[in-house]
Motif scaffolding. Structure first.
Motif, PDB file in Angstrom:
ATOM      1  N   THR A  64      32.296  25.573  42.278  1.00 62.28           N
ATOM      2  CA  THR A  64      32.971  26.367  41.346  1.00 62.28           C
ATOM      3  C   THR A  64      32.580  27.600  40.988  1.00 62.28           C
ATOM      4  N   ASP A  65      31.479  28.145  41.503  1.00 61.64           N
ATOM      5  CA  ASP A  65      31.092  29.521  41.319  1.00 61.64           C
ATOM      6  C   ASP A  65      31.746  30.388  42.147  1.00 61.64           C
ATOM      7  N   ARG A  66      32.345  29.657  43.377  1.00 59.64           N
ATOM      8  CA  ARG A  66      33.235  30.561  44.128  1.00 59.64           C
ATOM      9  C   ARG A  66      34.665  30.593  43.841  1.00 59.64           C
ATOM     10  N   MET A  67      34.967  30.181  42.851  1.00 53.66           N
ATOM     11  CA  MET A  67      36.638  30.286  42.518  1.00 53.66           C
ATOM     12  C   MET A  67      36.692  31.562  41.661  1.00 53.66           C
ATOM     13  N   ASP A  68      36.248  31.501  40.491  1.00 54.12           N
ATOM     14  CA  ASP A  68      36.434  32.912  39.626  1.00 54.12           C
ATOM     15  C   ASP A  68      34.979  33.693  39.790  1.00 54.12           C
ATOM     16  N   TYR A  69      34.560  34.334  41.181  1.00 56.04           N
ATOM     17  CA  TYR A  69      33.111  34.744  41.360  1.00 56.04           C
ATOM     18  C   TYR A  69      32.958  36.095  40.440  1.00 56.04           C
ATOM     19  N   LEU A  70      33.667  36.633  39.596  1.00 56.96           N
ATOM     20  CA  LEU A  70      33.419  37.577  38.899  1.00 56.96           C
ATOM     21  C   LEU A  70      33.078  37.073  37.252  1.00 56.96           C
ATOM     22  N   LEU A 355      49.888  44.884  39.616  1.00 54.57           N
ATOM     23  CA  LEU A 355      49.088  43.840  39.945  1.00 54.57           C
ATOM     24  C   LEU A 355      47.623  44.276  39.463  1.00 54.57           C
ATOM     25  N   ALA A 356      47.269  45.243  39.356  1.00 53.39           N
ATOM     26  CA  ALA A 356      45.982  45.500  38.635  1.00 53.39           C
ATOM     27  C   ALA A 356      45.613  44.962  37.426  1.00 53.39           C
ATOM     28  N   SER A 357      46.833  45.102  36.736  1.00 56.48           N
ATOM     29  CA  SER A 357      46.621  44.954  35.109  1.00 56.48           C
ATOM     30  C   SER A 357      46.273  43.382  34.927  1.00 56.48           C
ATOM     31  N   PHE A 358      46.684  42.755  35.959  1.00 55.36           N
ATOM     32  CA  PHE A 358      46.814  41.008  35.705  1.00 55.36           C
ATOM     33  C   PHE A 358      45.338  40.801  35.987  1.00 55.36           C
ATOM     34  N   ASP A 359      44.561  41.519  36.692  1.00 53.62           N
ATOM     35  CA  ASP A 359      43.018  41.174  36.981  1.00 53.62           C
ATOM     36  C   ASP A 359      43.036  39.752  37.314  1.00 53.62           C
ATOM     37  N   ILE A 360      43.556  39.777  38.757  1.00 60.10           N
ATOM     38  CA  ILE A 360      43.524  38.429  39.401  1.00 60.10           C
ATOM     39  C   ILE A 360      42.227  38.083  40.314  1.00 60.10           C
ATOM     40  N   VAL A 361      41.583  37.155  40.515  1.00 60.94           N
ATOM     41  CA  VAL A 361      40.433  36.802  41.460  1.00 60.94           C
ATOM     42  C   VAL A 361      41.119  36.075  42.415  1.00 60.94           C
ATOM     43  N   LEU A 362      40.995  36.337  43.658  1.00 61.24           N
ATOM     44  CA  LEU A 362      41.540  35.494  44.816  1.00 61.24           C
ATOM     45  C   LEU A 362      40.855  34.145  45.011  1.00 61.24           C
ATOM     46  N   GLY A 363      39.661  34.068  44.642  1.00 59.79           N
ATOM     47  CA  GLY A 363      39.008  32.587  44.635  1.00 59.79           C
ATOM     48  C   GLY A 363      39.867  31.625  43.924  1.00 59.79           C
ATOM     49  N   GLU A 364      40.159  32.167  42.667  1.00 55.00           N
ATOM     50  CA  GLU A 364      40.952  31.280  41.754  1.00 55.00           C
ATOM     51  C   GLU A 364      42.415  31.390  42.372  1.00 55.00           C
ATOM     52  N   VAL A 365      42.898  32.034  43.039  1.00 57.22           N
ATOM     53  CA  VAL A 365      44.551  32.090  43.481  1.00 57.22           C
ATOM     54  C   VAL A 365      44.514  31.036  44.570  1.00 57.22           C
ATOM     55  N   ASP A 366      43.735  31.116  45.506  1.00 62.21           N
ATOM     56  CA  ASP A 366      43.715  30.224  46.816  1.00 62.21           C
ATOM     57  C   ASP A 366      42.906  29.065  46.740  1.00 62.21           C
TER      58      ASP A 366
END
Length: 367
Positions: A64-70, A355-366
């Motif tokens: 789970t640490d690797r999903m939203d790693y921020l 895109l920047a305003s959405f503050d995505i983290v790709l670990g969560e997306v993928d």
């Protein structure tokens, strides 16, 4: 004089810094205007949910640490909270306070990166350096707590892995006024800046109804004026003991999304301050749980408020030490759904801001 235009296909990513990770967008352009945008994901896919079917519950936590790693502490909590719900466990107070402190410090650190990278995408480098400076202090505090800086593996079914070291609560208390002062500096440097405002105000707008239809959550949802925060509306852990506000926007644009995160930092600091004041002087950090954890037969779904929105975890158990099925609701994946609609018809430079305003983290997306 007649001008002839030609359609252009442009790949943005999957390694471009402004895509915030391995995210690719195939753009169909007419000059600098986006006629069509096709998001392409999957470059970071790890198969966490399928792997979990062969892992004991405690072994799932590092994944789970690797999903939203921020903001990994909230991911840790999501899965253990679901298992605890299924088992009907009562968590010791000291452990709950440590969890809240860890999650809220992580939320502040995450919003700092959101602030810094947003401004870097707009062409300003100094705010990113300031944000990283403050984030480093938070990572040092979390490192003292759990021995790691990004992938924490700190939460456990029934409590937390380690107690706070001597003097740690005092260090957290000292950080709060320091961060408040620095947050004021961020606003002085950025929020009122005319160039910044001209780049983000009125860009990437959507309504409250559109946000709900697309299953947006977190600051992206609250930027439309809808006051919805699971820490307030469906309190979990001990969040009902704290006095804090839920910042909302009005216009649902990139500027309001920015402001919601900046104001949320101040509210996080309120929670941290109160948690430090209420922190129990002694007590256990783990409930009594068997060495090999087996969730009872059945299913459960829990959800919490992460740094990017609503994180959910569904577990179906057949009574074994591994889940029969596990599924995460990852907010970055859902928040990204509206992106295609927002960028079509916009200038390519505005796409970067949206895109920047959405503050995505790709670990969560993928996943």
């Amino acid at each position: 004089m007649a001008y002839k235009t030609e359609e252009l296909l442009l790949n943005v990513g999957p390694q471009h810094p402004s895509t915030h990770g391995v995210f690719r967008v195939v753009l169909k352009l007419d000059g600098e205007i986006i006629k069509e945008a096709t998001p392409v994901i999957g470059y970071l896919h790890r198969g966490t949910e399928k792997l979990a079917e062969d892992l004991q519950y405690t072994q799932i936590i590092p994944y789970t640490d690797r999903m939203d790693y921020l903001s990994a502490m909230t991911n840790n909590y999501t899965v253990v909270h679901t298992v605890e719900t299924m088992m009907g466990l009562e968590i010791p107070e000291r452990a709950e306070y440590l969890r809240v402190l860890a999650m809220e410090l992580g939320r502040v650190a995450s919003h700092l990166i959101a602030f810094g990278t947003f401004l870097m995408d707009m062409g300003a480098t100094s705010p990113f350096m300031y944000a990283v400076r403050e984030r480093e202090m938070i990572l040092n505090l979390l490192n003292e707590l759990c021995g790691a800086r990004i992938t924490f593996n700190y939460m456990r079914v029934g409590g937390v892995k380690w107690d706070a070291p001597d003097g740690w609560i005092e260090k957290v208390k000292e950080f709060v006024p320091y961060m408040r002062e620095k947050a004021k500096g961020y606003h002085n440097l950025v929020t009122g800046n005319e160039i910044f405002q001209s780049r983000v105000k009125g860009i990437g707008k959507f309504t409250k109804e559109e946000a709900i239809a697309y299953s947006l959550s977190g600051t992206n949802l609250r930027s439309t004026g809808l006051k919805w925060d699971l820490r307030k509306d469906e309190p979990y852990s001990i969040y009902d003991r704290f006095d804090f506000d839920v910042p909302v926007g009005e216009n649902g644009d990139a500027f309001d999304r920015y402001m919601c995160r900046m104001l949320e930092v101040e509210e996080c600091l309120k929670i941290i301050e109160q948690a430090c004041e209420q922190f129990p002087s002694e007590g256990p950090i783990m409930a009594k749980v068997p060495k090999i954890i087996k969730a009872p037969v059945g299913e459960a779904f829990t959800r919490i408020e992460g740094a990017r929105g609503e994180i959910g975890c569904y577990i179906y158990s057949d009574g074994k030490k591994e889940p029969y099925r596990l599924k995460f609701r990852r907010p970055s994946f859902y928040n990204l759904q509206i992106f295609k609609k927002l960028v079509e018809g916009q200038n390519i430079s505005d796409m970067v801001a949206i895109l920047a305003s959405f503050d995505i983290v790709l670990g969560e997306v993928d996943g």
